[in-house]
Design a protein around this motif. Structure first.
Motif, PDB file in Angstrom:
ATOM      1  N   TYR A 184       0.837  -1.203   0.000  1.00 16.68           N
ATOM      2  CA  TYR A 184       0.000   0.000   0.000  1.00 16.68           C
ATOM      3  C   TYR A 184       0.875   1.258   0.000  1.00 16.68           C
ATOM      4  O   TYR A 184       0.574   2.237  -0.680  1.00 16.68           O
ATOM      5  CB  TYR A 184      -0.934   0.025   1.215  1.00 16.68           C
ATOM      6  N   LYS A 185       1.951   1.234   0.756  1.00 14.90           N
ATOM      7  CA  LYS A 185       2.861   2.387   0.806  1.00 14.90           C
ATOM      8  C   LYS A 185       3.472   2.647  -0.573  1.00 14.90           C
ATOM      9  O   LYS A 185       3.557   3.794  -1.017  1.00 14.90           O
ATOM     10  CB  LYS A 185       3.975   2.155   1.822  1.00 14.90           C
ATOM     11  N   ILE A 186       3.897   1.600  -1.240  1.00 17.31           N
ATOM     12  CA  ILE A 186       4.524   1.738  -2.564  1.00 17.31           C
ATOM     13  C   ILE A 186       3.525   2.292  -3.578  1.00 17.31           C
ATOM     14  O   ILE A 186       3.844   3.206  -4.343  1.00 17.31           O
ATOM     15  CB  ILE A 186       5.096   0.379  -3.027  1.00 17.31           C
ATOM     16  N   ILE A 187       2.320   1.777  -3.569  1.00 16.75           N
ATOM     17  CA  ILE A 187       1.291   2.272  -4.496  1.00 16.75           C
ATOM     18  C   ILE A 187       0.956   3.726  -4.187  1.00 16.75           C
ATOM     19  O   ILE A 187       0.817   4.547  -5.092  1.00 16.75           O
ATOM     20  CB  ILE A 187       0.026   1.394  -4.429  1.00 16.75           C
ATOM     21  N   PHE A 244      -8.208   2.100  -9.947  1.00 15.13           N
ATOM     22  CA  PHE A 244      -8.676   2.293 -11.327  1.00 15.13           C
ATOM     23  C   PHE A 244      -9.152   3.723 -11.551  1.00 15.13           C
ATOM     24  O   PHE A 244      -8.852   4.335 -12.581  1.00 15.13           O
ATOM     25  CB  PHE A 244      -9.805   1.319 -11.663  1.00 15.13           C
ATOM     26  N   ASP A 245      -9.884   4.280 -10.592  1.00 15.14           N
ATOM     27  CA  ASP A 245     -10.394   5.650 -10.724  1.00 15.14           C
ATOM     28  C   ASP A 245      -9.250   6.667 -10.741  1.00 15.14           C
ATOM     29  O   ASP A 245      -9.253   7.606 -11.543  1.00 15.14           O
ATOM     30  CB  ASP A 245     -11.366   5.981  -9.593  1.00 15.14           C
ATOM     31  N   ILE A 246      -8.277   6.479  -9.875  1.00 19.41           N
ATOM     32  CA  ILE A 246      -7.129   7.385  -9.834  1.00 19.41           C
ATOM     33  C   ILE A 246      -6.343   7.297 -11.139  1.00 19.41           C
ATOM     34  O   ILE A 246      -5.978   8.324 -11.720  1.00 19.41           O
ATOM     35  CB  ILE A 246      -6.235   7.087  -8.611  1.00 19.41           C
ATOM     36  N   LEU A 282      -5.505  10.249 -13.810  1.00 15.73           N
ATOM     37  CA  LEU A 282      -4.103  10.557 -14.116  1.00 15.73           C
ATOM     38  C   LEU A 282      -3.736  10.207 -15.562  1.00 15.73           C
ATOM     39  O   LEU A 282      -2.624  10.488 -16.000  1.00 15.73           O
ATOM     40  CB  LEU A 282      -3.178   9.818 -13.146  1.00 15.73           C
ATOM     41  N   GLU A 283      -4.668   9.569 -16.256  1.00 17.14           N
ATOM     42  CA  GLU A 283      -4.494   9.183 -17.656  1.00 17.14           C
ATOM     43  C   GLU A 283      -3.296   8.243 -17.841  1.00 17.14           C
ATOM     44  O   GLU A 283      -2.463   8.422 -18.726  1.00 17.14           O
ATOM     45  CB  GLU A 283      -4.365  10.419 -18.556  1.00 17.14           C
ATOM     46  N   VAL A 338       0.511   0.687 -14.072  1.00 15.36           N
ATOM     47  CA  VAL A 338       1.671   1.544 -13.830  1.00 15.36           C
ATOM     48  C   VAL A 338       1.824   1.840 -12.338  1.00 15.36           C
ATOM     49  O   VAL A 338       2.937   1.932 -11.825  1.00 15.36           O
ATOM     50  CB  VAL A 338       1.551   2.851 -14.655  1.00 15.36           C
ATOM     51  N   LEU A 339       0.701   1.954 -11.635  1.00 14.67           N
ATOM     52  CA  LEU A 339       0.746   2.233 -10.206  1.00 14.67           C
ATOM     53  C   LEU A 339       1.229   1.025  -9.397  1.00 14.67           C
ATOM     54  O   LEU A 339       1.588   1.163  -8.234  1.00 14.67           O
ATOM     55  CB  LEU A 339      -0.627   2.671  -9.709  1.00 14.67           C
TER      56      LEU A 339
END
Length: 76
Positions: free
Chosen positions: A9-12, A59-61, A65-66, A71-72
């Motif tokens: 969670y921290k990395i994401i 997914f929403d973020i 962020l396009e 990638v996250l």
């Protein structure tokens, strides 16, 4: 936090912060566009993140962020 995946969670959260800044968005702007509270986003992006979040939020973020959602997750 006593969660099995707290480090992930921290990395994401840090990836979200990085791409948000690259897009020139404030936390308030991103939170508004994703329809989450700024306090929730602040917790997600915190280096000591103690806030679990769903794939739906990722997914929403990513959509705002396009970028592709994966990638996250690249640094996991």
């Amino acid at each position: 936090m006593n969660q099995k995946h707290s480090e992930q969670y921290k990395i994401i959260g840090q990836a979200i912060k990085k791409y948000r800044k690259q897009r020139g968005l404030t936390q308030e702007q991103l939170a508004d566009r994703v329809s989450i509270s700024i306090s929730y986003l602040t917790k997600i992006e915190a280096p000591n993140c103690d806030q679990p979040f769903s794939l739906e939020v990722i997914f929403d973020i990513a959509e705002v962020l396009e970028i592709p959602a994966h990638v996250l997750l690249e640094d996991l």
